[in-house]
Structures are given as structure tokens and as C-alpha cells.
Write an enzyme that holds these catalytic residues in place. Structure first.
Site, PDB file in Angstrom:
ATOM      1  N   GLY A  32       0.815  -1.199   0.000  1.00 45.94           N
ATOM      2  CA  GLY A  32       0.000   0.000   0.000  1.00 45.94           C
ATOM      3  C   GLY A  32       0.849   1.249   0.000  1.00 45.94           C
ATOM      4  N   ALA A  33       0.190   2.395   0.201  1.00 41.12           N
ATOM      5  CA  ALA A  33       0.894   3.675   0.158  1.00 41.12           C
ATOM      6  C   ALA A  33       1.854   3.845   1.329  1.00 41.12           C
ATOM      7  CB  ALA A  33      -0.122   4.813   0.148  1.00 41.12           C
ATOM      8  N   GLY A  35       2.905   1.047   3.506  1.00 47.27           N
ATOM      9  CA  GLY A  35       3.405  -0.190   4.083  1.00 47.27           C
ATOM     10  C   GLY A  35       3.166  -1.398   3.200  1.00 47.27           C
ATOM     11  N   VAL A  37       1.844  -5.509   3.147  1.00 44.82           N
ATOM     12  CA  VAL A  37       0.977  -6.444   3.863  1.00 44.82           C
ATOM     13  C   VAL A  37       1.449  -7.873   3.604  1.00 44.82           C
ATOM     14  CG1 VAL A  37      -1.380  -7.251   4.212  1.00 44.82           C
ATOM     15  CG2 VAL A  37      -0.965  -4.856   3.608  1.00 44.82           C
ATOM     16  N   ASP A 141     -10.210   5.645  -1.642  1.00 41.72           N
ATOM     17  CA  ASP A 141      -9.427   4.894  -2.628  1.00 41.72           C
ATOM     18  C   ASP A 141     -10.121   3.569  -2.946  1.00 41.72           C
ATOM     19  OD1 ASP A 141      -7.352   4.455  -4.376  1.00 41.72           O
ATOM     20  OD2 ASP A 141      -5.951   3.741  -2.851  1.00 41.72           O
TER      21      ASP A 141
END
Length: 304
Positions: A32-33, A35, A37, A141
Site C-alpha cells: 500500500g501507500a 506499508g 501487507v 481509494d
């Protein structure tokens, strides 16, 4: 702080500094922006763990997960499990753990499905958005990358873009962003999410997406005109772009009427029509059942 390379190998151990819970990396799920996962396991149970460098941004997501664990009696997104810090080479990296939702990517689920499923999934999204908007937030988003389908139910898996109504959208992806296409601002309001739903519907027939040309609105309108979608869906998409729907409820009701109409069985005027392929009829009944579940009506009442 130097940005770390979170390319963690399977078997990597992540131990919380404060809670001392230990998670073992299974594989990477996505990025993601703020971090990365990973699928992790603890005591034989699978979880999704997000690790990053910006504690404040991750804590915002944690707060959203806690808030949406039950909004007006409806569960939105994965459940929150744990939050802590991970110390590696004398550096501290924040992470949080959430429920792992096992399902298919949205685009994979729709492959080979009848076009009715595009509307079914859109209705499910709109139903959840109703609750989210009533709580004072927009998803922001909203895109296929943030959606999974589990047990024929669309699930949100990333709340990083959730924004309070009235604030500037903090995360967005151009293809789903109404500002990019010239259909409004990037100020958070319910219609921002409704536009994203229409673009998700468009993406089901344009999987490679497409870019805006000199005239973004005309590009989008031309793509809609040539899209291999049922005309009733295209009408709802166009009406949304024109601002006809002011809430997820209004758009869901319009889409539901279309789906119920399309779920009606054809007139059986010949023996051949009665002997329609069993799998096709089975899917049509299944589609009808899901549509009608939104209205508390048994599908069998429609088909009998």
C-alpha cells in the site's frame, strides 16, 4: 530513517516489542501507500500483517479498523487484531495485524460470470457504502485492488484511503478518481465513492484500464458508449456521472430494479426453451436470490 526493503522471506519472525506476540511470515499479500501487507500465522491461525515506517499513518488505519468493526450493526472491512512495534537492527517499525479474509480477487471472480454479476457486486458495494457514508466517511481509494470476493460477498481489505466527509481525499488512484476525469473535486463526499463504483463496473469490461486523452470527459463517454455492458447498466453509469444519484441508497435502488427485471425468466414458448442448460438456469436463480435478498423476497416466489 532510511526506507527499509520490506521484502520479507517466508519464515521471517516478527515479534512485538510491547505485546510480545510472535507472527511468522507466510508470503507477501500486497503493498500500500504506507506499508507492505503479509500473510502471517500465529499459533496456526492466519492473519494479515501490515508493516511500515510511518507510525502516525498506520495508527490512522488502526483507528479506522476499530471504528468500522461494527458500523450501525454491519461489519465493514477486516477485524482489527493487534498493533505493536517491531525492532530490527536497532530500528523500530510499526505494524498492525488484522483478520485475514480469504477470497478471490474481484477481477478473477467475475471471469466467466454473466454480466448480471457486475451489477450484483456493485449493489453489494453500494450497500456497504450506505453504512459508511451514514457514519460520516467515504472510502476514498475504492478500487478493485482493495476488493476481494469471499462466499460471493464483496469484501473491503484496505481502509487506508477512508476520509471524513468534507476533508480532502488523502489517497486515490487516477482511474477511479472523478477529479482525474473532470467530474468533480477531490473533496470527500458520498458521490466521490459512487463515481468509483461506476469505474469498477467499467473495469470489468476494460481490465487493462485506459487513460484520459485531451478531453477526459469525452474519452470516458466514448468508452462507455462502446463498452460491452447491458444498456441498463450503461444508463445508470451515465446518470451517476451526471449527478442524478445523491446517495448510495438511490443508486442501489435504481440498480436493484434493473437486476430484478433482468432476473425474470424468459417466456417458455417451446420445448427447447424448457430444456435450457441446467447450469445456466442455476446461475440465473442464484443471481435472482442475491438480488432479492436485498429486498427480503424469496427468489423462488419470482421464479414460480
Amino acid at each position: 530513517m532510511k526506507k527499509p526493503d520490506f521484502n520479507l522471506a517466508a519464515g521471517t519472525t516478527i515479534r512485538g516489542k510491547w505485546g510480545h506476540h510472535v507472527y511468522h511470515v507466510v508470503r507477501k499479500l500486497g503493498e500500500g501507500a504506507c506499508g507492505v501487507v503479509y500473510l502471517c500465522q500465529k499459533n496456526g491461525v492466519l492473519y494479515a500483517l501490515k508493516v511500515g515506517t510511518e507510525s502516525s499513518r498506520l495508527m490512522l488505519e488502526v483507528n479506522m479498523l476499530k471504528k468500522f468493526s461494527k458500523v450501525q450493526g454491519v461489519k465493514l472491512g477486516p477485524s482489527f487484531v493487534d498493533v505493536d512495534d517491531w525492532i530490527v537492527n536497532n530500528e523500530t517499525y510499526p505494524f498492525y495485524v488484522m483478520e485475514f479474509i480469504e477470497g478471490q480477487p474481484f477481477s478473477v471472480f467475475l471471469k466467466g460470470k454473466k454480466k448480471e454479476w457486475v451489477g450484483i457486486c456493485a449493489m453489494q458495494l453500494l450497500s456497504d457504502l450506505e453504512h459508511l457514508h451514514r457514519s460520516g466517511y467515504v472510502f476514498g481509494d475504492l478500487k478493485t485492488d482493495n476488493l476481494l470476493v469471499a462466499d460471493s460477498k464483496v469484501q473491503w481489505i484496505d481502509v487506508g484511503g477512508v476520509t471524513a466527509i468534507g476533508r480532502a481525499i488523502k489517497e486515490y488512484t487516477e482511474f477511479y478518481d472523478r477529479g482525474y476525469w473532470g467530474y468533480g473535486s477531490r473533496r470527500a463526499d458520498p458521490l466521490y465513492d459512487l463515481f468509483a463504483v461506476t469505474m469498477i463496473m467499467m473495469e470489468t469490461v476494460y481490465p487493462n484500464r485506459f487513460d484520459a486523452q485531451k478531453d477526459p470527459k469525452k474519452t470516458l463517454q466514448d468508452k462507455l458508449k462502446s463498452a460491452p455492458l447491458p444498456s441498463e447498466y450503461k444508463k445508470i453509469i451515465a446518470e451517476c456521472w451526471r449527478g442524478k444519484y445523491h446517495s448510495a441508497t438511490e443508486m442501489k435502488e435504481a440498480l436493484g430494479q434493473v437486476l430484478m427485471k433482468r432476473a425474470q425468466p424468459p417466456k417458455r414458448s417451446s420445448r427447447k426453451s424448457v430444456q435450457t442448460d441446467a447450469s445456466e438456469w442455476g446461475e440465473m436463480i442464484g443471481v435472482s436470490a442475491i438480488v432479492l435478498a436485498f429486498y427480503g423476497i424469496s427468489a423462488w416466489n419470482l421464479w414460480l
